[in-house]
Design a protein around this motif. Structure first.
Motif, mmCIF file in Angstrom:
data_model
loop_
_atom_site.group_PDB
_atom_site.id
_atom_site.type_symbol
_atom_site.label_atom_id
_atom_site.label_comp_id
_atom_site.label_asym_id
_atom_site.label_seq_id
_atom_site.Cartn_x
_atom_site.Cartn_y
_atom_site.Cartn_z
ATOM 1 N N VAL A 1 38.092 38.744 42.734
ATOM 2 C CA VAL A 1 38.409 39.126 41.353
ATOM 3 C C VAL A 1 37.204 38.782 40.483
ATOM 4 C CG1 VAL A 1 40.899 38.716 41.610
ATOM 5 C CG2 VAL A 1 39.475 36.924 40.654
ATOM 6 N N LYS A 2 37.066 39.524 39.391
ATOM 7 C CA LYS A 2 36.058 39.179 38.383
ATOM 8 C C LYS A 2 36.802 38.462 37.268
ATOM 9 C CE LYS A 2 32.677 41.962 37.441
ATOM 10 N NZ LYS A 2 31.918 43.131 36.957
ATOM 11 N N TYR A 3 36.148 37.522 36.636
ATOM 12 C CA TYR A 3 36.784 36.828 35.527
ATOM 13 C C TYR A 3 35.739 36.485 34.479
ATOM 14 C CZ TYR A 3 35.112 32.647 37.969
ATOM 15 O OH TYR A 3 34.336 31.703 38.578
ATOM 16 N N GLN A 4 36.242 36.359 33.255
ATOM 17 C CA GLN A 4 35.368 36.043 32.131
ATOM 18 C C GLN A 4 36.118 35.142 31.164
ATOM 19 O OE1 GLN A 4 33.892 39.506 30.086
ATOM 20 N NE2 GLN A 4 33.117 38.312 28.386
ATOM 21 N N LEU A 5 35.587 33.977 30.918
ATOM 22 C CA LEU A 5 36.147 33.066 29.926
ATOM 23 C C LEU A 5 35.709 33.530 28.551
ATOM 24 C CD1 LEU A 5 37.590 30.400 29.191
ATOM 25 C CD2 LEU A 5 35.375 29.260 29.513
ATOM 26 N N THR A 6 36.650 33.602 27.616
ATOM 27 C CA THR A 6 36.342 33.906 26.224
ATOM 28 C C THR A 6 36.786 32.707 25.391
ATOM 29 O OG1 THR A 6 38.427 34.898 25.479
ATOM 30 C CG2 THR A 6 36.923 36.325 26.750
ATOM 31 N N PRO A 7 36.442 32.662 24.114
ATOM 32 C CA PRO A 7 36.852 31.520 23.301
ATOM 33 C C PRO A 7 38.370 31.354 23.153
ATOM 34 C CG PRO A 7 35.053 32.667 22.240
ATOM 35 C CD PRO A 7 35.492 33.526 23.391
ATOM 36 N N MET A 8 39.128 32.444 23.381
ATOM 37 C CA MET A 8 40.575 32.384 23.155
ATOM 38 C C MET A 8 41.424 32.644 24.389
ATOM 39 S SD MET A 8 40.911 31.606 19.958
ATOM 40 C CE MET A 8 42.590 32.037 19.621
ATOM 41 N N SER A 9 40.823 33.159 25.460
ATOM 42 C CA SER A 9 41.592 33.512 26.652
ATOM 43 C C SER A 9 40.638 33.695 27.821
ATOM 44 C CB SER A 9 42.395 34.793 26.408
ATOM 45 O OG SER A 9 41.526 35.902 26.235
ATOM 46 N N THR A 10 41.198 34.116 28.937
ATOM 47 C CA THR A 10 40.400 34.456 30.108
ATOM 48 C C THR A 10 40.787 35.859 30.546
ATOM 49 O OG1 THR A 10 40.258 32.147 30.814
ATOM 50 C CG2 THR A 10 39.850 33.816 32.494
ATOM 51 N N ALA B 1 39.122 24.133 31.930
ATOM 52 C CA ALA B 1 38.125 23.887 32.970
ATOM 53 C C ALA B 1 38.761 23.934 34.358
ATOM 54 C CB ALA B 1 37.430 22.543 32.739
ATOM 55 N N GLU B 2 39.927 23.353 34.496
ATOM 56 C CA GLU B 2 40.606 23.371 35.795
ATOM 57 C C GLU B 2 41.018 24.795 36.176
ATOM 58 O OE1 GLU B 2 41.632 22.022 39.349
ATOM 59 O OE2 GLU B 2 40.704 20.794 37.794
ATOM 60 N N ILE B 3 41.439 25.584 35.208
ATOM 61 C CA ILE B 3 41.776 26.987 35.463
ATOM 62 C C ILE B 3 40.534 27.738 35.929
ATOM 63 C CG2 ILE B 3 42.390 29.146 34.290
ATOM 64 C CD1 ILE B 3 44.478 27.405 32.716
ATOM 65 N N GLN B 4 39.391 27.457 35.321
ATOM 66 C CA GLN B 4 38.148 28.115 35.745
ATOM 67 C C GLN B 4 37.780 27.719 37.177
ATOM 68 O OE1 GLN B 4 36.468 30.585 33.773
ATOM 69 N NE2 GLN B 4 38.496 30.324 32.891
ATOM 70 N N ARG B 5 38.071 26.482 37.561
ATOM 71 C CA ARG B 5 37.827 26.060 38.948
ATOM 72 C C ARG B 5 38.705 26.848 39.920
ATOM 73 N NH1 ARG B 5 38.074 20.973 36.440
ATOM 74 N NH2 ARG B 5 36.013 20.089 36.126
ATOM 75 N N VAL B 6 39.950 27.057 39.543
ATOM 76 C CA VAL B 6 40.852 27.862 40.380
ATOM 77 C C VAL B 6 40.306 29.275 40.500
ATOM 78 C CG1 VAL B 6 43.152 28.899 40.512
ATOM 79 C CG2 VAL B 6 42.908 26.475 39.914
ATOM 80 N N LEU B 7 39.906 29.863 39.386
ATOM 81 C CA LEU B 7 39.371 31.225 39.416
ATOM 82 C C LEU B 7 38.111 31.315 40.276
ATOM 83 C CD1 LEU B 7 39.957 32.232 35.713
ATOM 84 C CD2 LEU B 7 41.072 33.215 37.728
ATOM 85 N N HIS B 8 37.307 30.276 40.258
ATOM 86 C CA HIS B 8 36.083 30.261 41.065
ATOM 87 C C HIS B 8 36.407 30.427 42.555
ATOM 88 C CE1 HIS B 8 31.914 29.443 41.968
ATOM 89 N NE2 HIS B 8 32.300 28.522 42.844
ATOM 90 N N GLN B 9 37.563 29.947 42.979
ATOM 91 C CA GLN B 9 37.984 30.094 44.377
ATOM 92 C C GLN B 9 38.237 31.557 44.744
ATOM 93 O OE1 GLN B 9 41.429 27.602 44.824
ATOM 94 N NE2 GLN B 9 40.311 25.738 44.328
ATOM 95 N N TYR B 10 38.459 32.405 43.748
ATOM 96 C CA TYR B 10 38.725 33.827 43.978
ATOM 97 C C TYR B 10 37.475 34.685 43.806
ATOM 98 C CZ TYR B 10 43.723 32.923 44.053
ATOM 99 O OH TYR B 10 44.985 32.480 44.387
ATOM 100 N N GLU B 11 36.340 34.042 43.575
ATOM 101 C CA GLU B 11 35.099 34.781 43.352
ATOM 102 C C GLU B 11 34.831 35.719 44.527
ATOM 103 O OE1 GLU B 11 30.803 33.414 41.807
ATOM 104 O OE2 GLU B 11 32.572 32.416 40.979
ATOM 105 N N GLY B 12 34.454 36.947 44.184
ATOM 106 C CA GLY B 12 34.250 37.969 45.200
ATOM 107 C C GLY B 12 35.469 38.842 45.409
#
Length: 100
Positions: A36-45, A23-34
């Motif tokens: 980079v594109k990102y997608q959480l999967t059940p095993m990785s990002t 969840a914290e990693i997803q928060r970091v990625l959210h800061q890069y929105e626009g």
């Protein structure tokens, strides 16, 4: 345009669950929105964008468990960096779907 498949593995969490770190990693990625594109999967990002920026993002998300007090982190990355044409997550999926 590159795609990176990244799995950050916190070691020594005291619990089998790592969703707090994910969840914290997803928060970091959210800061890069626009940027980079990102997608959480059940095993990785999966993250997609300019390779130089993606490698900075990888370093930042690798640091997340350390910032939460852990002393050891293992991070696995796979990089798909195709330069002969635009490489996107959607395009890769569409290519397979077209052949089915």
């Amino acid at each position: 345009m590159a795609i990176i498949d990244i799995t950050v593995i916190p070691v020594g969490t005291g619990s089998p669950s790592v969703s707090e770190y994910v969840a914290e990693i997803q928060r970091v990625l959210h800061q890069y929105e626009g940027r980079v594109k990102y997608q959480l999967t059940p095993m990785s990002t999966l993250i997609e964008g300019d390779i130089k920026l993606l490698l900075e993002v990888v370093q930042e998300i690798h640091e997340v468990p350390f910032q939460k007090g852990l002393q050891r982190v293992c991070t696995n990355i796979r990089i798909d960096d195709r330069r002969d044409k635009e490489n996107t997550m959607e395009r890769k999926l569409q290519s397979v779907q077209a052949k089915l």
